[in-house]
Design a protein around this motif. Sequence first.
Motif, PDB file in Angstrom:
ATOM      1  N   SER A  84      -7.827   1.754  -4.682  1.00 22.29           N
ATOM      2  CA  SER A  84      -8.783   1.715  -3.340  1.00 22.29           C
ATOM      3  C   SER A  84     -10.117   1.871  -3.926  1.00 22.29           C
ATOM      4  CB  SER A  84      -8.372   2.915  -2.410  1.00 22.29           C
ATOM      5  OG  SER A  84      -8.432   4.247  -3.007  1.00 22.29           O
TER       6      SER A  84
ATOM      7  N   GLU B  23       0.923   4.087  -2.484  1.00 22.03           N
ATOM      8  CA  GLU B  23       0.644   5.565  -2.267  1.00 22.03           C
ATOM      9  C   GLU B  23       1.638   6.462  -2.617  1.00 22.03           C
ATOM     10  OE1 GLU B  23       0.099   5.050   1.775  1.00 22.03           O
ATOM     11  OE2 GLU B  23      -1.968   4.966   1.891  1.00 22.03           O
TER      12      GLU B  23
ATOM     13  N   HIS C 171      -2.607   4.299  -5.454  1.00 18.22           N
ATOM     14  CA  HIS C 171      -3.709   4.018  -4.366  1.00 18.22           C
ATOM     15  C   HIS C 171      -4.893   4.466  -4.598  1.00 18.22           C
ATOM     16  CE1 HIS C 171      -5.344   2.922  -0.324  1.00 18.22           C
ATOM     17  NE2 HIS C 171      -5.421   4.161  -0.219  1.00 18.22           N
ATOM     18  N   ARG C 172      -4.893   5.850  -5.339  1.00 21.35           N
ATOM     19  CA  ARG C 172      -6.111   6.561  -5.599  1.00 21.35           C
ATOM     20  C   ARG C 172      -7.325   5.636  -6.239  1.00 21.35           C
ATOM     21  NH1 ARG C 172      -5.657  12.388  -7.372  1.00 21.35           N
ATOM     22  NH2 ARG C 172      -4.557  12.473  -5.414  1.00 21.35           N
TER      23      ARG C 172
ATOM     24  N   ARG D  85       1.017  -1.155   0.054  1.00 21.33           N
ATOM     25  CA  ARG D  85      -0.043  -0.099  -0.046  1.00 21.33           C
ATOM     26  C   ARG D  85       0.741   1.262  -0.125  1.00 21.33           C
ATOM     27  NH1 ARG D  85      -5.478   1.659   3.122  1.00 21.33           N
ATOM     28  NH2 ARG D  85      -5.322   3.566   3.176  1.00 21.33           N
TER      29      ARG D  85
ATOM     30  N   GLY E   9     -10.414  -3.724  -4.194  1.00 16.77           N
ATOM     31  CA  GLY E   9      -9.230  -2.927  -3.879  1.00 16.77           C
ATOM     32  C   GLY E   9      -8.115  -3.900  -4.242  1.00 16.77           C
ATOM     33  N   TYR E  10      -7.092  -3.901  -3.510  1.00 11.29           N
ATOM     34  CA  TYR E  10      -5.737  -4.718  -3.946  1.00 11.29           C
ATOM     35  C   TYR E  10      -5.985  -6.042  -4.292  1.00 11.29           C
ATOM     36  CZ  TYR E  10      -3.251  -0.481  -2.444  1.00 11.29           C
ATOM     37  OH  TYR E  10      -2.877   1.058  -2.377  1.00 11.29           O
TER      38      TYR E  10
END
Length: 446
Positions: A322, A313, A318-319, A309, A327-328
Amino acid sequence: MSVGVGQSVITELRMRLFTHLQAQSVAFHGEHASGTLASRASSDVEAVRELFENGIDRIITAAVSLIYVPCVLLVLDWRLGAAALAAMAPVCWTMHAFRRRSLDVYHRRSAAAGAAAGDMSETFAGIRTVRAFGREDINERRFARLNRRHRKENRQAELEMARYVTSSRLVANTAVAGLVLWGGYRVAPGTLELGTYAGFVLYREDVSFAYPGGHEVLRGFALDIPAGQTVALIGPSGGGKSTLAGLLARFHDPTRGRVLLDGVDLRSLATAELRHGVVMVPQEGFLFSGSVAENIAMARPDATPDEIRQAAEATGAHRFISALQDGYRTEVGDRGGRFSSGQRQLIALARVFLVNPSVIVLDEATAVIDIPSERAVLNAMRTVFRKRTALVIAHRLSTVHVADRVLVLADGRVIEDCAPADLGSGRGAADPCEPPRPGVAGPPAC
């Protein structure tokens, strides 16, 4: 040629060894385990093959350098040249000491390997007798003892090599440091010319490279990039930009000359060490089947979710990650087709950030993305490049502005070396260093 000669030599060597061993008496074969003899005919002969295929060219290069370089240095300045020759004495002593110690160590390792191989061969050759008398446990304990001995001797051999590498580099670097200090002391009052001093400090072989069956793309190419500097490469197609990047990432080796990282030839680095130290990001960020997290952690599968993460970021990925439903853990699909080219490139840069290399090579990282995505990728590049050395092949002039220095390549040579602010506009040119097209105002970019 060296590969061909090597194969011919080891074929002949194996044949002679077989003939020789076959002619020995029965008593000889009774005194020597069959596994030891087999080890001689396999691992020892393979060591000879390795010498011919990978060692001879290095030996020749070293021998030529040993004669040529001191002669040049003596001509430049006989006092510094003599000091450089004298500095070779402790290096030679270190090599001699290693040779003396290693003979015994490597002999013991070979004997231990032969004993383990011989015991295994003997056990399986007589497996019916082993089963008939229930000797499985006894044989297992005996082989475990031989295996531990092999591990011990192998470890000693590796430690001996590590001691040699460490001590020889320490001695050589100390000698170089002494020469640099003495030369600097002589330059200050003017008793030694600065150019001569630079020749001693920076002496190297220039790099040339040609693809198989093709002409030389680089000829006599020389370039020094200080640690922590970001360098952009621009110029017409075929000028040598991608070739230079490929040499730095060691996708190719130079036809002549050397590529050095902190003074160490890339060819002498272990593959794992090289791939951790130098990372290349291709034009299109390629994603493999699996989740987003797995793609970011591709080169560091042991990375924690927090580390993954943090990498995302740092690069701005990440924007959008997420915002995904999973998500990931989101599956990227076939080659990452569910993401835009800019998003794929951000994930690729997050990969690099997680690996934390010393050197980054980007091959036209913004060439296939749109303008809005380009801004995000350029911001990510600035973050990733911080405190690292970077070489960027630039297709767009906007990419140049993340660099500290711009090199213009044409016909395999640097025709301009300047800061980004010193470049011309180049508007309307398909390539920053091509002349403007007819009817388009503005000078060439460089």
